[in-house]
Design a protein around this motif. Sequence first.
Motif, PDB file in Angstrom:
ATOM      1  N   SER A   1     -18.227  18.745  -5.144  1.00 23.54           N
ATOM      2  CA  SER A   1     -17.716  18.004  -6.285  1.00 23.54           C
ATOM      3  C   SER A   1     -18.788  17.795  -7.417  1.00 23.54           C
ATOM      4  O   SER A   1     -19.598  16.898  -7.562  1.00 23.54           O
TER       5      SER A   1
ATOM      6  N   LYS B   1     -18.548  15.920 -10.227  1.00 21.98           N
ATOM      7  CA  LYS B   1     -18.492  14.558 -10.989  1.00 21.98           C
ATOM      8  C   LYS B   1     -19.651  13.817 -10.130  1.00 21.98           C
ATOM      9  O   LYS B   1     -20.011  12.843 -10.793  1.00 21.98           O
ATOM     10  N   THR B   2     -19.893  14.093  -8.935  1.00 21.28           N
ATOM     11  CA  THR B   2     -20.706  13.120  -8.109  1.00 21.28           C
ATOM     12  C   THR B   2     -22.266  13.368  -8.517  1.00 21.28           C
ATOM     13  O   THR B   2     -22.847  12.165  -8.531  1.00 21.28           O
TER      14      THR B   2
ATOM     15  N   GLU C   1     -16.153  22.154  -7.512  1.00 17.36           N
ATOM     16  CA  GLU C   1     -15.055  21.437  -7.352  1.00 17.36           C
ATOM     17  C   GLU C   1     -15.123  20.809  -8.757  1.00 17.36           C
ATOM     18  O   GLU C   1     -16.027  20.001  -9.005  1.00 17.36           O
TER      19      GLU C   1
ATOM     20  N   ASN D   1      -9.171  20.268  -9.635  1.00 22.80           N
ATOM     21  CA  ASN D   1      -8.426  19.127  -9.258  1.00 22.80           C
ATOM     22  C   ASN D   1      -8.329  18.057 -10.502  1.00 22.80           C
ATOM     23  O   ASN D   1      -8.613  18.239 -11.559  1.00 22.80           O
TER      24      ASN D   1
ATOM     25  N   ARG E   1      -1.764  17.975  -4.170  1.00 23.52           N
ATOM     26  CA  ARG E   1      -2.562  16.660  -3.760  1.00 23.52           C
ATOM     27  C   ARG E   1      -1.622  16.164  -3.058  1.00 23.52           C
ATOM     28  O   ARG E   1      -0.796  15.149  -3.518  1.00 23.52           O
TER      29      ARG E   1
ATOM     30  N   HIS F   1      -3.943  19.752  -0.515  1.00 24.74           N
ATOM     31  CA  HIS F   1      -5.285  19.353  -0.849  1.00 24.74           C
ATOM     32  C   HIS F   1      -4.951  17.762  -0.632  1.00 24.74           C
ATOM     33  O   HIS F   1      -3.963  16.892  -0.888  1.00 24.74           O
TER      34      HIS F   1
ATOM     35  N   HIS G   1      -7.505  14.366  -0.161  1.00 26.09           N
ATOM     36  CA  HIS G   1      -8.915  13.588  -0.390  1.00 26.09           C
ATOM     37  C   HIS G   1      -8.890  12.093   0.121  1.00 26.09           C
ATOM     38  O   HIS G   1      -8.252  11.461  -0.755  1.00 26.09           O
TER      39      HIS G   1
ATOM     40  N   GLY H   1     -10.877  17.893   0.744  1.00 20.55           N
ATOM     41  CA  GLY H   1     -11.525  17.060   0.037  1.00 20.55           C
ATOM     42  C   GLY H   1     -12.623  16.801   0.336  1.00 20.55           C
ATOM     43  O   GLY H   1     -13.617  17.551   0.802  1.00 20.55           O
ATOM     44  N   GLY H   2     -13.243  15.553  -0.057  1.00 25.70           N
ATOM     45  CA  GLY H   2     -14.758  15.122   0.244  1.00 25.70           C
ATOM     46  C   GLY H   2     -14.629  13.755   1.117  1.00 25.70           C
ATOM     47  O   GLY H   2     -13.987  13.900   1.917  1.00 25.70           O
ATOM     48  N   SER H   3     -15.220  12.580   0.633  1.00 22.07           N
ATOM     49  CA  SER H   3     -15.376  11.420   1.447  1.00 22.07           C
ATOM     50  C   SER H   3     -16.433  11.383   2.552  1.00 22.07           C
ATOM     51  O   SER H   3     -16.370  10.074   3.090  1.00 22.07           O
TER      52      SER H   3
ATOM     53  N   GLU I   1     -14.813  19.794   0.034  1.00 21.20           N
ATOM     54  CA  GLU I   1     -15.157  19.442  -1.332  1.00 21.20           C
ATOM     55  C   GLU I   1     -16.258  18.126  -1.187  1.00 21.20           C
ATOM     56  O   GLU I   1     -16.045  17.101  -1.760  1.00 21.20           O
ATOM     57  N   PRO I   2     -17.323  18.499  -0.486  1.00 23.39           N
ATOM     58  CA  PRO I   2     -18.303  17.131  -0.427  1.00 23.39           C
ATOM     59  C   PRO I   2     -18.877  16.960  -1.743  1.00 23.39           C
ATOM     60  O   PRO I   2     -19.206  17.574  -2.823  1.00 23.39           O
ATOM     61  N   GLY I   3     -18.886  15.293  -1.994  1.00 23.58           N
ATOM     62  CA  GLY I   3     -19.924  15.038  -3.084  1.00 23.58           C
ATOM     63  C   GLY I   3     -21.116  14.293  -2.554  1.00 23.58           C
ATOM     64  O   GLY I   3     -22.036  14.884  -2.443  1.00 23.58           O
ATOM     65  N   ARG I   4     -20.847  12.899  -2.226  1.00 19.10           N
ATOM     66  CA  ARG I   4     -21.900  12.035  -1.904  1.00 19.10           C
ATOM     67  C   ARG I   4     -22.545  12.502  -0.403  1.00 19.10           C
ATOM     68  O   ARG I   4     -23.996  12.366  -0.601  1.00 19.10           O
TER      69      ARG I   4
ATOM     70  N   TYR J   1     -23.237   9.495  -7.910  1.00 21.99           N
ATOM     71  CA  TYR J   1     -22.617   8.493  -8.845  1.00 21.99           C
ATOM     72  C   TYR J   1     -23.606   7.502  -9.144  1.00 21.99           C
ATOM     73  O   TYR J   1     -23.402   6.486  -9.907  1.00 21.99           O
TER      74      TYR J   1
HETATM   75  C1  LIG Z   1     -14.748  12.739  -5.884  1.00 20.89           C
HETATM   76  C2  LIG Z   1     -13.960  13.694  -5.241  1.00 20.89           C
HETATM   77  C3  LIG Z   1     -14.717  14.375  -4.404  1.00 20.89           C
HETATM   78  C4  LIG Z   1     -15.967  14.015  -3.713  1.00 20.89           C
HETATM   79  O1  LIG Z   1     -16.071  12.744  -3.134  1.00 20.89           O
HETATM   80  P1  LIG Z   1     -17.057  12.248  -1.980  1.00 20.89           P
HETATM   81  O2  LIG Z   1     -16.648  10.941  -1.634  1.00 20.89           O
HETATM   82  O3  LIG Z   1     -18.286  11.749  -2.968  1.00 20.89           O
HETATM   83  O4  LIG Z   1     -17.451  13.162  -1.231  1.00 20.89           O
HETATM   84  C5  LIG Z   1     -14.010  15.375  -3.694  1.00 20.89           C
HETATM   85  N1  LIG Z   1     -12.748  15.874  -4.178  1.00 20.89           N
HETATM   86  C6  LIG Z   1     -12.030  15.035  -4.977  1.00 20.89           C
HETATM   87  C7  LIG Z   1     -10.848  15.488  -5.440  1.00 20.89           C
HETATM   88  C8  LIG Z   1     -12.780  14.113  -5.750  1.00 20.89           C
HETATM   89  O5  LIG Z   1     -11.954  13.205  -6.514  1.00 20.89           O
END
Ligand SMILES: *Cc1c(COP(=O)(O)O)cnc(C)c1O
Length: 482
Positions: free
Chosen positions: A96, A98-99, A117, A140, A187, A226, A228, A267-269, A332-335, A431
């Motif tokens: 992801s 944006k992270t 992503e 996305n 989504r 999709h 998330h 997705g991520g989370s 789609e991992p971010g954090r 973030y």
């Molecule tokens: C922000 C986001 C992610 C990453 O989220 P994390 O909680 O940081 O893993 C993945 N997919 C989508 C669509 C997002 O908006």
Amino acid sequence: MSRVKQLLKKTKRTLLTTLRPIAQEYLPPPRGFEPSRWGLKEEGGRLSLEGSSLEELVERWGSPLHVIDAQRLERNAASFLRPPAGRSRACEVFYSYKTNPIPAVLQRLHQLGVGAEVISPYELWLALQQGVPPERIIYNGPASSEAVLREAITRGLALINCNHREDVGRMGRVAEQCQKRPSIGIRVVTKGSWSSQFGIPIEGGAALRTYAEALGSPWLRVKAIHAHLGFAIRTYGQLESFVGEVLAFVDQLHTRLGLELEMLDLGGSLCIPTVQGHDPAEKRLSRALFRGFEPPDADAALSIEAYVAGVLELCEEHFRRRGRPMPRILLEPGRAMTGNTQMLLASVLNLNGTPGEGMRYAILDAGQNLAEAARYEYHQVFHVTRQGQPASQTYALAGPICSPGDVIFQAVRLPRLEVGDTLAIMDAGAYFVPFSNAFSYPRPAIVMVDGGRDVLVRRAETFEDMVMRDRMPGSKASSATG
Ligand SMILES: *Cc1c(COP(=O)(O)O)cnc(C)c1O
């Protein structure tokens, strides 16, 4: 103010002034994490990362400073990409953007086989600029203009996800104009997910109707779902209920619309084990009693390996039982990918308040301009040269901005601070950088520590950078527009 209100206020103040010292003395302060959890070594109270002393990094590159741990980044990526023990397949992983959109970080991840992503025209541009092949990019986001859809469709991205019902019609029109048939997903919103402006709820049938509409378009290849969650997944139970709900809807798509999906994008989370959002009650208690936050139970948190194994097992089991082909699993991992691979070093500029009167303020060169996330979630703080000394004093850590809101830690126990000391705010790789701003101060440099070397990957912003896009007739700085 009425007399009653005045009296109540006075009573509260007296009560708190009495309670605070008692609480400080009798409630044991929360025990934080050890530096070794992040691979930091301690020698004579001095912390180092792979042989680079944190104090020397700040001397060399300036303060504040972001420090990336390249080895940890590689390990996290490998944990996401590796097929779990006893399984032949792995998940496909798309970071992801944006992270933590630092090109050096993104590049490293791409070299290891992680895709992109992206959620905005800029992020799409950045991914293409980095040489990520379009079939390794997912688009996305809640705001897709016709222009960005045209770009995504002509490039032939792996997957474009529709976030709203209107996206389906718009995507079909743009696809027809481009004479290309994009692979799309929709989504959906599960019961526990973020809803608001994101996605289409399963409940009530809106998601099913949107799929039916998309299937009616000759220009769209409906290939994916999709979802998330949005809220951090810390336990297997949370993962199971989220994935279970998505899979139940996938069954509905199959029975009601005859749709056999090729891609399941979950997705991520996934959480960062050492980070957790503050509990509102604990936050109030912390403010009232000047007491620090309890660290989250990091050892009980789902690891990357356990998460990947859990996802694959839940999905394989589901499709095996139904005798249907297993789709590709996209994450789609971010954090969870970058959060614990970066720290923010910040230095004490001033101290305010008298010891013994409760709270002392340490004013740092980094506040909500660089570390907003620390205000609402747990982040470990270390003293980089006096680690291991008794944490004898409670400090509020404030930033340099002229705003009373610029307190990033309400109460944290640390060894006695002096002006010039450096602190490390851990888990700054999610973030922090993208939410940072240039409120009164330019943004800091970023270095990457890798194999015992430290390399500057983003220089600090200069004053000139901050006015680069301005026209200032008559001033010398106007030449900076070139
Ligand atoms: C922000 C986001 C992610 C990453 O989220 P994390 O909680 O940081 O893993 C993945 N997919 C989508 C669509 C997002 O908006």
